[in-house]
Write a protein that holds these residues in place. Sequence first.
Motif, PDB file in Angstrom:
ATOM      1  N   PRO A 373      62.602  17.365  24.067  1.00 38.37           N
ATOM      2  CA  PRO A 373      64.034  17.140  23.902  1.00 38.37           C
ATOM      3  C   PRO A 373      64.330  15.905  23.070  1.00 38.37           C
ATOM      4  CG  PRO A 373      63.381  16.889  26.205  1.00 38.37           C
ATOM      5  CD  PRO A 373      62.163  17.286  25.451  1.00 38.37           C
ATOM      6  N   SER A 374      65.506  15.888  22.499  1.00 38.51           N
ATOM      7  CA  SER A 374      65.924  14.747  21.696  1.00 38.51           C
ATOM      8  C   SER A 374      66.013  13.504  22.584  1.00 38.51           C
ATOM      9  CB  SER A 374      67.284  15.094  21.096  1.00 38.51           C
ATOM     10  OG  SER A 374      67.778  13.989  20.431  1.00 38.51           O
ATOM     11  N   GLY A 377      61.257  10.434  22.935  1.00 40.56           N
ATOM     12  CA  GLY A 377      60.326   9.408  22.487  1.00 40.56           C
ATOM     13  C   GLY A 377      59.360   9.878  21.419  1.00 40.56           C
TER      14      GLY A 377
HETATM   15  P1  ADP Z   1      62.998  11.526  19.844  1.00 42.91           P
HETATM   16  O1  ADP Z   1      62.294  11.296  18.563  1.00 42.91           O
HETATM   17  O2  ADP Z   1      62.192  12.296  20.832  1.00 42.91           O
HETATM   18  O3  ADP Z   1      64.363  12.094  19.687  1.00 42.91           O
HETATM   19  P2  ADP Z   1      63.160   8.667  19.953  1.00 42.91           P
HETATM   20  O4  ADP Z   1      61.771   8.176  19.888  1.00 42.91           O
HETATM   21  O5  ADP Z   1      63.969   8.632  18.720  1.00 42.91           O
HETATM   22  O6  ADP Z   1      63.181  10.122  20.583  1.00 42.91           O
HETATM   23  O7  ADP Z   1      63.945   7.855  21.060  1.00 42.91           O
HETATM   24  C1  ADP Z   1      63.376   7.543  22.331  1.00 42.91           C
HETATM   25  C2  ADP Z   1      64.320   6.614  23.075  1.00 42.91           C
HETATM   26  O8  ADP Z   1      64.362   5.353  22.391  1.00 42.91           O
HETATM   27  C3  ADP Z   1      65.744   7.105  23.130  1.00 42.91           C
HETATM   28  O9  ADP Z   1      66.250   6.777  24.402  1.00 42.91           O
HETATM   29  C4  ADP Z   1      66.440   6.329  22.077  1.00 42.91           C
HETATM   30  O10 ADP Z   1      67.777   6.095  22.453  1.00 42.91           O
HETATM   31  C5  ADP Z   1      65.674   5.022  22.050  1.00 42.91           C
HETATM   32  N1  ADP Z   1      65.667   4.436  20.692  1.00 42.91           N
HETATM   33  C6  ADP Z   1      65.194   5.011  19.572  1.00 42.91           C
HETATM   34  N2  ADP Z   1      65.319   4.186  18.504  1.00 42.91           N
HETATM   35  C7  ADP Z   1      65.881   3.061  18.968  1.00 42.91           C
HETATM   36  C8  ADP Z   1      66.277   1.826  18.373  1.00 42.91           C
HETATM   37  N3  ADP Z   1      66.094   1.579  17.062  1.00 42.91           N
HETATM   38  N4  ADP Z   1      66.832   0.902  19.176  1.00 42.91           N
HETATM   39  C9  ADP Z   1      67.020   1.125  20.493  1.00 42.91           C
HETATM   40  N5  ADP Z   1      66.666   2.253  21.119  1.00 42.91           N
HETATM   41  C10 ADP Z   1      66.114   3.232  20.383  1.00 42.91           C
END
Ligand code: ADP
Length: 580
Positions: A373-374, A377
Amino acid sequence: MKLPVASPGEVRAEAGELFQQHRGPLSLALSLHVIAAALGLAGPFLLGTMVDAVANGTSTTRIDVLAATLAACILAQALFTRAAVRRSLVLGEKVFAELRETFIARILRLPLSTVERAGTGDLIARTTGDIDALARTVRFAVPEILIAIVTTVLTLAAAILTGPFVAAGAIVGGPLLYAGTRWYLNRARQGYLWERAAYATLDGTVTETVDAARTIENLGLAGVRVRRTESDLAEAYATERRTLFLRSVWFPTAELSYVLPVAATLAWGAWLASAGWATVGQVAAVVLYMVQIVDPVDRLVSWLDELQVGTSSLARVVGVAKVPDDREPTGAAPDGEDIHADDVRYAYVDGQDVLHGVSLELRPGERLAMVGPSGAGKSTLGRLLAGIHPTRAGRVAVGGVELVALELDQLRREVVLVTQEHHVFVGTLRDNLALAAPSASDDELRQALDAVDAREWADALPDGLDTVVGSGGHSVGPARAQQIALARIVLADPHTLVLDEATSLLDPRAARHLERSLSAVLHGRTVVAIAHRLHTAHDADRVGVVEEGRISELGSHHELVEHGGAYAKLWESWHGRSPT
Ligand code: ADP
């Protein structure tokens, strides 16, 4: 998170070091200024002597000699001033150029994770506004202040030497100037900060209104935006009134404190002269010195204000160097191409881990798809595997060496993150490609273009590899930009790629075309694909399901479908809806 700002102590240390480094040229420029200022002091003294000579009825030849000396002094002063100003300007430019280079080097060394967390706005403000403010300070404020101090001190000394009693009359200006300036400086900083903030808000509102003009029209928000702009304008007007008020108090006070010593020395001197304590010539000379001192004192006081702005900018510029490095290259060379993640944790915000102990072993040559899911991580894990972010705990290693222990250029030969954010830099196509492999020959560059299916396009460009691309140059569409980015990867030739398909902004036709280029780049490499479409997963050797910061399932597509867990459900729902 904000980028750090240097403390006053650190700013002093930095400024001290700058002075130290340029001690030689600085003393030369200052000495020239001292000579010029000293020559300027001859004027009142000679005029005073002439007054006394006339009063005593000396011969006209003596007056002629005095007048000729005065003319010579003025000429010499002009020449020395010119040399001194030239030296200081050259020095100022040199110091500023060095500051800017150091700053750029510091910015380029900033850990990417810090830049991402702090946001680019702060960094841009520091590279533009603060560097500009600093340029003014280094180029003008510092030399002007030094010159003004030298001139003021010398003029005062000359006045005291010429007529100590008469010069005592000048004291009356001091307290007024001190009190007025203190009053102003205590309030000015706050006032100007408020003013700048108000204009920044106004700028923001106007830009936003123009950018979103269509939306505003569609939603009938014009009235709202106009009112918003008007209230921003009112605020800016109020700040202007405030700083204008401060200046309207300070300027007259300062002016008065300049005139007072002149009037005081004149009145007091006249009394002294009539009482026989001083000659008329001494009084004339001291009064002229008082007239002469107005200019440097005025400059000193007004540049002090500027110096405050410059110091706060320097604190922000120097602050960038305080960001600790997040990599510690040891020079160790990886032994093998296998990438291992061990119990990896990561937090964007302190105390809030988004990965909770992920372990993963990439098999050389395999294709691993990560689904989930989105917000689970996936992208974060991808960035850790590519060495973009250092882990908070646990380790990611290639061939037994932690990614953070590799030099950056070494790291990029091992593993590269491929995203759909790509950038074409202003420069020739060759420069754009050579970023990834500075020593590559034109043949190698062409082969790389060939590999991503862009050779024909490149050969047809007006100047081939020498064509200037990027903003202002030959226009390059998004699909071509992506190909250039892929060609860079071919040139860097890492054995492992982390592919983040997160945002696909390309139209489907371009995407299909690109997919061919991409598969050529992927060929023969280990690939971690962060999949947002499940058919990517179906074609992969293994699939990892990421849920809430953990890998919950790992295996081949068939294994996982059989297992009947989260992936099986995803697949079922997706497969049920999809024609493929
Ligand atoms: P996915 O790729 O599975 O959609 P992400 O790795 O992008 O998930 O995100 C994992 C978690 O980290 C989420 O809760 C997201 O809100 C948080 N997150 C991602 N990038 C950042 C950032 N630059 N700053 C703060 N939180 C982040």
